[in-house]
Design a protein around this motif. Structure first.
Motif, PDB file in Angstrom:
ATOM      1  N   GLU A  45       0.820  -1.218   0.000  1.00 45.57           N
ATOM      2  CA  GLU A  45       0.000   0.000   0.000  1.00 45.57           C
ATOM      3  C   GLU A  45       0.849   1.261   0.000  1.00 45.57           C
ATOM      4  N   ASN A  46       1.995   1.207   0.719  1.00 50.28           N
ATOM      5  CA  ASN A  46       2.865   2.368   0.829  1.00 50.28           C
ATOM      6  C   ASN A  46       4.310   1.901   0.665  1.00 50.28           C
ATOM      7  N   PRO A  47       4.856   1.884  -0.571  1.00 49.84           N
ATOM      8  CA  PRO A  47       6.194   1.351  -0.826  1.00 49.84           C
ATOM      9  C   PRO A  47       7.315   2.015  -0.021  1.00 49.84           C
ATOM     10  N   GLY A  48       7.103   3.193   0.509  1.00 48.90           N
ATOM     11  CA  GLY A  48       8.113   3.864   1.319  1.00 48.90           C
ATOM     12  C   GLY A  48       8.147   3.350   2.750  1.00 48.90           C
ATOM     13  N   GLU A  49       7.220   2.507   3.071  1.00 47.26           N
ATOM     14  CA  GLU A  49       7.102   1.983   4.436  1.00 47.26           C
ATOM     15  C   GLU A  49       7.411   0.490   4.441  1.00 47.26           C
ATOM     16  N   GLU A  50       8.007   0.006   5.527  1.00 48.98           N
ATOM     17  CA  GLU A  50       8.278  -1.429   5.645  1.00 48.98           C
ATOM     18  C   GLU A  50       7.328  -2.042   6.655  1.00 48.98           C
ATOM     19  N   ILE A  51       6.910  -3.274   6.362  1.00 51.12           N
ATOM     20  CA  ILE A  51       6.062  -4.015   7.298  1.00 51.12           C
ATOM     21  C   ILE A  51       6.760  -5.328   7.646  1.00 51.12           C
ATOM     22  N   LEU A  52       6.426  -5.877   8.802  1.00 48.32           N
ATOM     23  CA  LEU A  52       7.018  -7.130   9.247  1.00 48.32           C
ATOM     24  C   LEU A  52       6.248  -8.299   8.643  1.00 48.32           C
ATOM     25  N   GLN A  53       6.954  -9.177   7.946  1.00 51.57           N
ATOM     26  CA  GLN A  53       6.349 -10.360   7.328  1.00 51.57           C
ATOM     27  C   GLN A  53       6.846 -11.591   8.062  1.00 51.57           C
ATOM     28  N   ARG A  54       5.929 -12.468   8.453  1.00 52.81           N
ATOM     29  CA  ARG A  54       6.302 -13.717   9.113  1.00 52.81           C
ATOM     30  C   ARG A  54       5.979 -14.879   8.181  1.00 52.81           C
ATOM     31  N   ASN A  55       6.884 -15.835   8.126  1.00 54.18           N
ATOM     32  CA  ASN A  55       6.678 -17.024   7.304  1.00 54.18           C
ATOM     33  C   ASN A  55       6.760 -18.254   8.188  1.00 54.18           C
ATOM     34  N   ILE A  56       5.770 -19.127   8.077  1.00 54.40           N
ATOM     35  CA  ILE A  56       5.745 -20.366   8.843  1.00 54.40           C
ATOM     36  C   ILE A  56       5.893 -21.506   7.850  1.00 54.40           C
ATOM     37  N   ARG A  57       6.970 -22.273   7.996  1.00 50.27           N
ATOM     38  CA  ARG A  57       7.248 -23.391   7.094  1.00 50.27           C
ATOM     39  C   ARG A  57       7.078 -24.687   7.881  1.00 50.27           C
ATOM     40  N   ILE A  58       6.131 -25.511   7.442  1.00 50.51           N
ATOM     41  CA  ILE A  58       5.866 -26.779   8.115  1.00 50.51           C
ATOM     42  C   ILE A  58       6.087 -27.899   7.110  1.00 50.51           C
ATOM     43  N   LEU A  59       6.990 -28.817   7.444  1.00 50.13           N
ATOM     44  CA  LEU A  59       7.185 -30.008   6.621  1.00 50.13           C
ATOM     45  C   LEU A  59       6.454 -31.152   7.307  1.00 50.13           C
ATOM     46  N   VAL A  60       5.466 -31.713   6.647  1.00 50.53           N
ATOM     47  CA  VAL A  60       4.743 -32.843   7.221  1.00 50.53           C
ATOM     48  C   VAL A  60       5.446 -34.114   6.766  1.00 50.53           C
ATOM     49  N   PRO A  61       6.072 -34.843   7.696  1.00 52.37           N
ATOM     50  CA  PRO A  61       6.820 -36.038   7.302  1.00 52.37           C
ATOM     51  C   PRO A  61       5.892 -37.182   6.897  1.00 52.37           C
ATOM     52  N   LEU A  62       5.957 -37.562   5.637  1.00 50.39           N
ATOM     53  CA  LEU A  62       5.141 -38.668   5.156  1.00 50.39           C
ATOM     54  C   LEU A  62       5.636 -39.962   5.773  1.00 50.39           C
ATOM     55  N   LYS A  63       4.744 -40.859   6.037  1.00 49.81           N
ATOM     56  CA  LYS A  63       5.049 -42.164   6.618  1.00 49.81           C
ATOM     57  C   LYS A  63       5.667 -42.063   8.010  1.00 49.81           C
ATOM     58  N   ALA A  64       5.351 -40.963   8.732  1.00 45.37           N
ATOM     59  CA  ALA A  64       5.804 -40.840  10.119  1.00 45.37           C
ATOM     60  C   ALA A  64       4.992 -41.807  10.976  1.00 45.37           C
ATOM     61  N   ARG A  65       5.626 -42.398  11.953  1.00 43.80           N
ATOM     62  CA  ARG A  65       4.974 -43.364  12.839  1.00 43.80           C
ATOM     63  C   ARG A  65       4.455 -42.669  14.092  1.00 43.80           C
ATOM     64  N   GLU A  66       3.392 -43.227  14.675  1.00 44.01           N
ATOM     65  CA  GLU A  66       2.870 -42.693  15.937  1.00 44.01           C
ATOM     66  C   GLU A  66       3.964 -42.704  16.993  1.00 44.01           C
ATOM     67  N   ASN A  67       4.713 -43.794  17.064  1.00 41.34           N
ATOM     68  CA  ASN A  67       5.864 -43.876  17.960  1.00 41.34           C
ATOM     69  C   ASN A  67       7.093 -43.949  17.064  1.00 41.34           C
ATOM     70  N   ILE A  68       7.849 -42.870  16.986  1.00 42.95           N
ATOM     71  CA  ILE A  68       8.942 -42.836  16.016  1.00 42.95           C
ATOM     72  C   ILE A  68      10.027 -43.856  16.302  1.00 42.95           C
ATOM     73  N   SER A  69      10.104 -44.325  17.554  1.00 42.34           N
ATOM     74  CA  SER A  69      11.119 -45.329  17.873  1.00 42.34           C
ATOM     75  C   SER A  69      10.652 -46.751  17.592  1.00 42.34           C
ATOM     76  N   ASP A  70       9.398 -46.899  17.171  1.00 41.24           N
ATOM     77  CA  ASP A  70       8.852 -48.232  16.864  1.00 41.24           C
ATOM     78  C   ASP A  70       8.443 -48.276  15.403  1.00 41.24           C
ATOM     79  N   PRO A  71       9.264 -48.892  14.535  1.00 45.05           N
ATOM     80  CA  PRO A  71       8.944 -48.910  13.101  1.00 45.05           C
ATOM     81  C   PRO A  71       7.686 -49.697  12.774  1.00 45.05           C
ATOM     82  N   LEU A  72       7.136 -50.445  13.733  1.00 44.97           N
ATOM     83  CA  LEU A  72       5.924 -51.222  13.483  1.00 44.97           C
ATOM     84  C   LEU A  72       4.661 -50.510  13.968  1.00 44.97           C
TER      85      LEU A  72
END
Length: 152
Positions: A45-72
């Protein structure tokens, strides 16, 4: 609360990600594969002014297990992201009150176990599995993240 797309969340501190564009990393949670960054950008809206932009990056791990230490264990189908948990700081800090030094934590939920959707490479994970050799079966402990379990 759950992370809602299009909603801004207030996070106050960070460290520089790249000196050229002055982007700051506010959260880098390896357990839940989340990175939150912020930087100042020119306002549309006003190129002479700066605004704070936040970016949230979420990687959803495919084939993640309920218990990550138990592959079964069954595959995880629900992923919950709470900004209050992602932003908590549990390392004690020294503060001075009335001329005396006290240790304080910046979060109240530090004793609760962190939910990991993938391996945090800084932690050692192991599992036990049945090993069959020469007609005999033994339960053997296996390391899932060798780099963090063994000293150099």
């Amino acid at each position: 609360f759950l992370l809602v797309p299009g909603t801004a969340y207030l996070v106050l501190t960070g460290y520089p990600h790249d000196s050229e564009d002055q982007e700051y990393v506010l959260v880098n949670n390896k357990c839940q594969c989340v990175t939150v960054t912020s930087k100042f950008v020119p306002s549309k809206e006003n190129p002479g002014e700066e605004i704070l932009q936040r970016n949230i990056r979420i990687l959803v791990p495919l084939k993640a297990r309920e218990n990550i230490s138990d592959p079964l264990s069954p595959l995880r189908t629900k992923f919950v992201y709470r900004m209050t948990e992602l932003c908590k700081k549990c390392d004690p800090v020294d503060i001075e009150l009335g001329g005396e030094i006290y240790q304080a934590q910046q979060s109240t939920s530090c004793n609760e176990p962190e939910t990991c959707y993938t391996y945090n490479r800084d932690k050692c994970y192991t599992t036990t599995f049945p090993f069959h050799y020469q007609g005999e079966t033994k339960n053997v402990k296996a390391v899932l993240t060798p780099a963090s379990c063994y000293a150099d």
